[in-house]
Scaffold this motif. Structure first.
Motif, mmCIF file in Angstrom:
data_model
loop_
_atom_site.group_PDB
_atom_site.id
_atom_site.type_symbol
_atom_site.label_atom_id
_atom_site.label_comp_id
_atom_site.label_asym_id
_atom_site.label_seq_id
_atom_site.Cartn_x
_atom_site.Cartn_y
_atom_site.Cartn_z
ATOM 1 N N GLU A 127 0.843 -1.183 0.000
ATOM 2 C CA GLU A 127 0.000 0.000 0.000
ATOM 3 C C GLU A 127 0.885 1.242 0.000
ATOM 4 O O GLU A 127 1.647 1.473 0.939
ATOM 5 N N ASN A 128 0.799 2.024 -1.066
ATOM 6 C CA ASN A 128 1.549 3.262 -1.192
ATOM 7 C C ASN A 128 0.707 4.378 -0.581
ATOM 8 O O ASN A 128 -0.060 5.041 -1.273
ATOM 9 N N VAL A 129 0.833 4.589 0.712
ATOM 10 C CA VAL A 129 0.034 5.560 1.441
ATOM 11 C C VAL A 129 0.399 6.979 1.008
ATOM 12 O O VAL A 129 -0.458 7.844 0.896
ATOM 13 N N MET A 130 1.666 7.200 0.746
ATOM 14 C CA MET A 130 2.131 8.528 0.359
ATOM 15 C C MET A 130 1.446 9.004 -0.921
ATOM 16 O O MET A 130 1.042 10.158 -1.027
ATOM 17 N N ALA A 131 1.289 8.121 -1.899
ATOM 18 C CA ALA A 131 0.647 8.495 -3.161
ATOM 19 C C ALA A 131 -0.826 8.831 -2.941
ATOM 20 O O ALA A 131 -1.364 9.732 -3.589
ATOM 21 N N GLN A 132 -1.474 8.128 -2.016
ATOM 22 C CA GLN A 132 -2.888 8.394 -1.732
ATOM 23 C C GLN A 132 -3.086 9.775 -1.115
ATOM 24 O O GLN A 132 -4.090 10.436 -1.353
ATOM 25 N N LYS A 133 -2.083 10.202 -0.320
ATOM 26 C CA LYS A 133 -2.168 11.515 0.336
ATOM 27 C C LYS A 133 -1.687 12.636 -0.577
ATOM 28 O O LYS A 133 -1.886 13.800 -0.268
ATOM 29 N N LEU B 160 6.803 -11.216 6.480
ATOM 30 C CA LEU B 160 7.418 -9.911 6.721
ATOM 31 C C LEU B 160 6.332 -8.850 6.758
ATOM 32 O O LEU B 160 5.430 -8.850 5.915
ATOM 33 N N ASN B 161 6.416 -7.971 7.725
ATOM 34 C CA ASN B 161 5.594 -6.768 7.786
ATOM 35 C C ASN B 161 6.559 -5.601 7.735
ATOM 36 O O ASN B 161 7.403 -5.447 8.626
ATOM 37 N N VAL B 162 6.463 -4.802 6.685
ATOM 38 C CA VAL B 162 7.359 -3.662 6.499
ATOM 39 C C VAL B 162 6.516 -2.402 6.575
ATOM 40 O O VAL B 162 5.516 -2.267 5.867
ATOM 41 N N GLU B 163 6.936 -1.483 7.439
ATOM 42 C CA GLU B 163 6.256 -0.200 7.557
ATOM 43 C C GLU B 163 7.302 0.893 7.418
ATOM 44 O O GLU B 163 8.310 0.906 8.119
ATOM 45 N N SER B 164 7.058 1.794 6.493
ATOM 46 C CA SER B 164 7.967 2.912 6.268
ATOM 47 C C SER B 164 7.243 4.200 6.632
ATOM 48 O O SER B 164 6.160 4.488 6.118
ATOM 49 N N LYS B 165 7.849 4.957 7.549
ATOM 50 C CA LYS B 165 7.283 6.232 7.979
ATOM 51 C C LYS B 165 8.281 7.341 7.662
ATOM 52 O O LYS B 165 9.462 7.082 7.454
ATOM 53 N N VAL B 166 7.779 8.567 7.668
ATOM 54 C CA VAL B 166 8.652 9.725 7.527
ATOM 55 C C VAL B 166 9.448 9.843 8.823
ATOM 56 O O VAL B 166 8.869 9.811 9.919
ATOM 57 N N LYS B 167 10.773 9.940 8.687
ATOM 58 C CA LYS B 167 11.641 9.995 9.860
ATOM 59 C C LYS B 167 11.232 11.148 10.778
ATOM 60 O O LYS B 167 11.072 12.280 10.344
ATOM 61 N N ASP C 163 3.769 9.959 9.871
ATOM 62 C CA ASP C 163 3.199 9.833 8.529
ATOM 63 C C ASP C 163 3.739 8.575 7.850
ATOM 64 O O ASP C 163 4.949 8.421 7.680
ATOM 65 N N VAL C 164 2.839 7.698 7.449
ATOM 66 C CA VAL C 164 3.223 6.443 6.809
ATOM 67 C C VAL C 164 3.477 6.688 5.322
ATOM 68 O O VAL C 164 2.686 7.349 4.646
ATOM 69 N N LEU C 165 4.587 6.157 4.816
ATOM 70 C CA LEU C 165 4.905 6.224 3.385
ATOM 71 C C LEU C 165 4.319 5.018 2.657
ATOM 72 O O LEU C 165 3.628 5.162 1.666
#
Length: 167
Positions: A33-39, A72-79, A83-85
């Protein structure tokens, strides 16, 4: 002929030969899920990536065959922010033929050696999916499956100890 007998004796002292074959491997479940693109966010962003690993192994109906899965569960957030990426979940499975492993060593063998065989393929899939999802390829660091296994054993022993003291 005496040499052949000596070789057989040496072979018997070593014990049975361990055999492991990968019979198949596949993706059981994949979600990205590309959350950043949705926002609609854009620009230069520093990611903070969190990877959780879960292993499972079970006997299959066929003799000496086992199914081993890496989740695997990978979660990328803005450092520095919440905000989830992107979010990625993947379950990668291997079917193995394992023979010659003593029963008391089978559990660690399945959860250490089998995932080691699968990991390079899983790493490639994660890299490709994150790249195709619009991010730089995520190249996972090598996972120390021995440390992961020992950590899980320690966690279970601590949980059992806490249960016994509560009773």
């Amino acid at each position: 002929m005496a040499e052949t007998g000596a070789e057989d004796g040496a072979q018997a002292q070593k014990g049975p030969q361990i055999q492991m074959k990968v019979l198949g491997q596949f993706i059981r479940d994949l979600s990205f899920e590309n959350v950043m693109a949705q926002k609609g966010a854009s620009g230069e962003i520093q990611p903070d990536i969190n990877v959780r690993v879960n292993l499972d192994a079970k006997k299959r109906p066929a003799e000496e065959q086992y199914e081993v899965s890496i989740k695997l569960n990978v979660e990328s957030k803005v450092k520095g922010m919440d905000d989830v990426l992107f979010l990625m979940e993947i379950e990668y499975v291997g079917i193995f033929h394992v023979a010659g492993v003593p029963e008391e060593q089978l559990h660690p063998f399945l959860l250490i050696e089998c995932p080691r065989m699968l990991f390079p393929f899983l790493r490639r899939i994660v890299s490709d999916v994150t790249r195709d999802g619009g991010f730089p390829p995520l190249n996972l660091d090598t996972i120390d499956f021995v440390a992961l296994y020992r950590g899980e054993l320690a966690r279970r022993q601590a949980a059992q100890g806490a249960t016994k003291t509560d009773a």
